[in-house]
Design an enzyme around this catalytic site. Structure first.
Site, PDB file in Angstrom:
ATOM      1  N   LYS A  34       0.857  -1.211   0.000  1.00 38.08           N
ATOM      2  CA  LYS A  34       0.000   0.000   0.000  1.00 38.08           C
ATOM      3  C   LYS A  34       0.881   1.245   0.000  1.00 38.08           C
ATOM      4  CE  LYS A  34      -1.669   1.606   4.055  1.00 38.08           C
ATOM      5  NZ  LYS A  34      -1.347   3.002   4.376  1.00 38.08           N
ATOM      6  N   ASN A  35       1.917   1.243   0.885  1.00 35.06           N
ATOM      7  CA  ASN A  35       2.706   2.466   1.062  1.00 35.06           C
ATOM      8  C   ASN A  35       3.725   2.691  -0.041  1.00 35.06           C
ATOM      9  OD1 ASN A  35       1.170   2.981   3.249  1.00 35.06           O
ATOM     10  ND2 ASN A  35       2.667   2.242   4.742  1.00 35.06           N
ATOM     11  N   CYS A 128      -4.340  12.621  12.257  1.00 34.85           N
ATOM     12  CA  CYS A 128      -5.275  11.499  12.269  1.00 34.85           C
ATOM     13  C   CYS A 128      -5.219  10.933  13.690  1.00 34.85           C
ATOM     14  CB  CYS A 128      -4.860  10.451  11.239  1.00 34.85           C
ATOM     15  SG  CYS A 128      -3.335   9.630  11.656  1.00 34.85           S
ATOM     16  N   ARG A 133       0.782  14.212  12.611  1.00 35.49           N
ATOM     17  CA  ARG A 133       1.243  13.988  11.233  1.00 35.49           C
ATOM     18  C   ARG A 133       1.624  15.303  10.528  1.00 35.49           C
ATOM     19  NH1 ARG A 133      -0.861   8.896   9.723  1.00 35.49           N
ATOM     20  NH2 ARG A 133       0.893   8.772   8.280  1.00 35.49           N
ATOM     21  N   ASP A 319       4.282   0.189  12.115  1.00 35.61           N
ATOM     22  CA  ASP A 319       3.016  -0.334  11.579  1.00 35.61           C
ATOM     23  C   ASP A 319       2.731  -1.758  12.054  1.00 35.61           C
ATOM     24  OD1 ASP A 319       3.343   1.340   8.340  1.00 35.61           O
ATOM     25  OD2 ASP A 319       2.883   2.070  10.351  1.00 35.61           O
ATOM     26  N   ARG A 411      -8.705  -0.074   4.381  1.00 32.60           N
ATOM     27  CA  ARG A 411      -7.770   0.892   3.791  1.00 32.60           C
ATOM     28  C   ARG A 411      -6.437   0.225   3.475  1.00 32.60           C
ATOM     29  NH1 ARG A 411      -6.003   4.928   7.430  1.00 32.60           N
ATOM     30  NH2 ARG A 411      -4.734   5.428   5.632  1.00 32.60           N
TER      31      ARG A 411
HETATM   32  C1  EPZ Z   1       4.475   6.633   6.158  1.00 28.73           C
HETATM   33  O1  EPZ Z   1       3.784   7.712   6.745  1.00 28.73           O
HETATM   34  C2  EPZ Z   1       3.461   5.507   6.061  1.00 28.73           C
HETATM   35  N1  EPZ Z   1       2.347   5.927   5.207  1.00 28.73           N
HETATM   36  C3  EPZ Z   1       2.950   5.151   7.457  1.00 28.73           C
HETATM   37  O2  EPZ Z   1       2.079   4.022   7.307  1.00 28.73           O
HETATM   38  C4  EPZ Z   1       4.145   4.731   8.325  1.00 28.73           C
HETATM   39  O3  EPZ Z   1       3.695   4.486   9.635  1.00 28.73           O
HETATM   40  C5  EPZ Z   1       5.188   5.860   8.348  1.00 28.73           C
HETATM   41  O4  EPZ Z   1       5.570   6.188   6.979  1.00 28.73           O
HETATM   42  C6  EPZ Z   1       6.433   5.474   9.131  1.00 28.73           C
HETATM   43  O5  EPZ Z   1       6.998   4.329   8.601  1.00 28.73           O
HETATM   44  C7  EPZ Z   1       2.516   5.968   3.860  1.00 28.73           C
HETATM   45  O6  EPZ Z   1       3.581   5.703   3.340  1.00 28.73           O
HETATM   46  C8  EPZ Z   1       1.304   6.365   3.048  1.00 28.73           C
HETATM   47  P1  EPZ Z   1       6.719   9.850   8.436  1.00 28.73           P
HETATM   48  P2  EPZ Z   1       4.466   9.187   6.806  1.00 28.73           P
HETATM   49  O7  EPZ Z   1       6.668  11.158   7.734  1.00 28.73           O
HETATM   50  O8  EPZ Z   1       5.240   9.444   5.589  1.00 28.73           O
HETATM   51  C9  EPZ Z   1       7.045  12.819  12.055  1.00 28.73           C
HETATM   52  C10 EPZ Z   1       0.189   2.707   7.758  1.00 28.73           C
HETATM   53  O9  EPZ Z   1      -0.306   2.213   8.802  1.00 28.73           O
HETATM   54  N2  EPZ Z   1       7.123  13.893  11.045  1.00 28.73           N
HETATM   55  O10 EPZ Z   1       7.926   8.997   8.323  1.00 28.73           O
HETATM   56  O11 EPZ Z   1       3.426  10.168   7.202  1.00 28.73           O
HETATM   57  C11 EPZ Z   1       5.626  12.278  12.142  1.00 28.73           C
HETATM   58  O12 EPZ Z   1       4.847  13.065  13.012  1.00 28.73           O
HETATM   59  C12 EPZ Z   1       0.706   4.131   7.754  1.00 28.73           C
HETATM   60  O13 EPZ Z   1       0.308   2.082   6.664  1.00 28.73           O
HETATM   61  C13 EPZ Z   1       7.439  15.179  11.466  1.00 28.73           C
HETATM   62  O14 EPZ Z   1       7.649  15.410  12.658  1.00 28.73           O
HETATM   63  O15 EPZ Z   1       5.474   8.964   8.043  1.00 28.73           O
HETATM   64  C14 EPZ Z   1       5.822  10.900  12.702  1.00 28.73           C
HETATM   65  O16 EPZ Z   1       5.910  10.995  14.110  1.00 28.73           O
HETATM   66  C15 EPZ Z   1       0.535   4.816   9.098  1.00 28.73           C
HETATM   67  N3  EPZ Z   1       7.497  16.176  10.533  1.00 28.73           N
HETATM   68  C16 EPZ Z   1       7.190  10.478  12.151  1.00 28.73           C
HETATM   69  O17 EPZ Z   1       7.820  11.679  11.682  1.00 28.73           O
HETATM   70  C17 EPZ Z   1       7.264  15.943   9.203  1.00 28.73           C
HETATM   71  O18 EPZ Z   1       7.336  16.893   8.393  1.00 28.73           O
HETATM   72  C18 EPZ Z   1       7.112   9.501  11.002  1.00 28.73           C
HETATM   73  O19 EPZ Z   1       6.382  10.142   9.974  1.00 28.73           O
HETATM   74  C19 EPZ Z   1       6.950  14.619   8.801  1.00 28.73           C
HETATM   75  C20 EPZ Z   1       6.882  13.614   9.733  1.00 28.73           C
END
Ligand code: EPZ
Length: 431
Positions: A34-35, A128, A133, A319, A411
């Site tokens: 998915k991701n 969410c 996020r 995840d 989803r």
């Molecule tokens: C991706 O989300 C995945 N989603 C998530 O999967 C997954 O949990 C996550 O990566 C971590 O592996 C998709 O790829 C569509 P991040 P993403 O930006 O890109 C912080 C699932 O269950 N952060 O790496 O949103 C954020 O708050 C979903 O399949 C900032 O602080 O993850 C979080 O605590 C859930 N500032 C951490 O980094 C930013 O600008 C990880 O977020 C961006 C992120």
């Protein structure tokens, strides 16, 4: 009226009825990631030529992304797990609010729209249930590449100044190894003038998959999978045919399904190298695991307690924290689970407690005292992976559970109950 924010208890439609206690046996084929699929789909905006994607899972989020791309003028055609996308021309760079609002991944459009058109208007994804996020790192990266970015009334407006409306390469250091920010910057930088480096980049396989596809389209990206990625901008990208990687989180979910039911199972169409952290922890619990080129077999008998702390890849994936905690509720001994990535990813704890689990939660650390067996109960999932966790718990519980929250489950898992039933599960979806 349920308290705001509390998960409703009444049995909703649709829900799952799960008779627990049966062992699993046989083989499950894992679908596309998915991701990966979601971000690969947005990369189609970077070229006016056709993109053909294979191994795309049939998920509500994938269908949602198709609607967003269609609204921008991209031709989309899905035939089973093959998806054809053709952004011959982009009719508008502002996908409709109501479509974007329901799908955070739609924010991935901002990078390619800036690279291709030099402008974009995307609603702020917002938080969410698992956390705020933020997208501050995405915006920091786009500004470093020369974009003018403002956030007004919940909408991110971005544009590229100058006659040629072309982004300029830059050196960017991320505050955190954000998957989404790394992917957004990658897609913005591939058509920029000059070279871009991303330091403290995310190393997830899905980031590597995107880079691989972009290089197939003529991009020049190196270092992906490490902490520093280098992109040399090119003038334009061409179409391609590309196959998404298997879903390592679905694969891990099925490995845990085998472990929690004390079963022997084979999962196929996987890349074992993407699952090292989860395989290690399952072995530490006492599972016997053999890996082959594209499959894994697991045999589970006694499960011992282990501690897990979620980390960016290649650490233990956030995840799989909820599904793994379900397993630990029936492990021998005490386990400690610490969630380090998201601020609110423990919504499965009260549901597992309703099933008899002994869990003490302090902020993002859960201490789990293993019990011999969970007991069935009416339970509700509050987010995608928490719902998967309570499905697994119900598979092992004594009696029949009703599981709400299928809007979350669908989803990220394509026909989870069908696949579990094909190897011995007793699950009915009540629409
Ligand atoms: C991706 O989300 C995945 N989603 C998530 O999967 C997954 O949990 C996550 O990566 C971590 O592996 C998709 O790829 C569509 P991040 P993403 O930006 O890109 C912080 C699932 O269950 N952060 O790496 O949103 C954020 O708050 C979903 O399949 C900032 O602080 O993850 C979080 O605590 C859930 N500032 C951490 O980094 C930013 O600008 C990880 O977020 C961006 C992120």
């Amino acid at each position: 009226m349920p308290v705001v924010g509390q998960i409703s208890r009444e049995i909703q439609k649709p829900h799952l009825e799960i008779l627990g206690g049966s062992k699993l046996a046989g083989e499950v084929k894992i679908g596309g990631a998915k991701n990966s699929a979601l971000v690969l789909m947005t990369a189609s905006l970077l070229t006016e030529e056709k993109i053909t994607l294979n191994n795309i899972p049939n998920l509500t989020d994938v269908r949602g992304m198709q609607e967003i791309l269609l609204a921008m003028g991209v031709n989309c055609e899905q035939k089973s797990d093959l998806l054809e996308l053709h952004a011959k021309q982009i009719l508008n760079s502002a996908p409709p609010y109501e479509l974007v609002n329901g799908l955070r991944a739609s924010f991935f459009c901002i990078g390619p729209l800036l690279g291709r058109l030099g402008q974009a208007k995307i609603p702020l994804p917002g938080g969410c249930r698992i956390g705020a996020r933020p997208v501050s790192e995405h915006i920091k990266g786009l500004k470093a590449l020369g974009a003018i970015v403002s956030v007004e009334h919940g909408v991110v407006k971005a544009s590229v100044p100058g006659i040629d409306k072309r982004l300029k390469g830059a050196s960017i250091v991320l505050d955190c190894p954000s998957v989404g920010a790394t992917e957004t910057i990658l897609m913005a930088a591939v058509l920029a003038q000059g070279t871009t480096t991303i330091e403290n980049a995310a190393q997830e396989p899905e980031v590597q998959d995107l880079a691989e596809m972009l290089n197939t389209m003529g991009a020049r990206i190196s270092g992906v999978g490490g902490t520093t990625i280098t992109i040399t901008g090119v003038k334009q990208l061409h179409g391609c045919t590309y196959t998404a990687i298997p879903d390592r989180i679905e694969a891990g979910t099925f490995l845990i399904a085998a472990a929690i039911t004390r079963s022997t199972l084979r999962i196929s169409s996987v890349i074992p190298g993407h699952l090292k952290a989860i395989i290690q922890k399952l072995r530490d619990c006492g599972c016997k695991i053999k890996t082959y080129e594209t499959s894994i077999t697991i045999a589970a008998d006694e499960i011992n307690s282990v501690d897990i702390t979620t980390q960016p890849y290649p650490g233990f994936p956030t995840d799989l924290q909820a599904p793994f905690m379900a397993l630990l509720t029936t492990a021998k001994g005490t386990s400690v689970v610490t969630e380090k990535i998201y601020e609110n990813r423990m919504q499965h704890v009260p549901e597992l407690q309703r099933m008899g689990a002994s869990i003490r939660l302090q902020t993002n650390t859960a201490v789990i005292e293993g019990i011999p067996q969970l007991s069935a109960a009416p339970v509700s999932g509050g987010d995608l992976r928490s719902t998967a966790a309570i499905v697994l718990a119900s598979m092992a519980a004594k009696g029949t559970s009703t599981v709400n929250g299928l809007n979350h489950l669908d989803r990220g898992y394509s026909g989870l109950e069908k696949k579990l039933n094909s190897v011995g599960g007793h699950i009915q979806r009540k629409d």
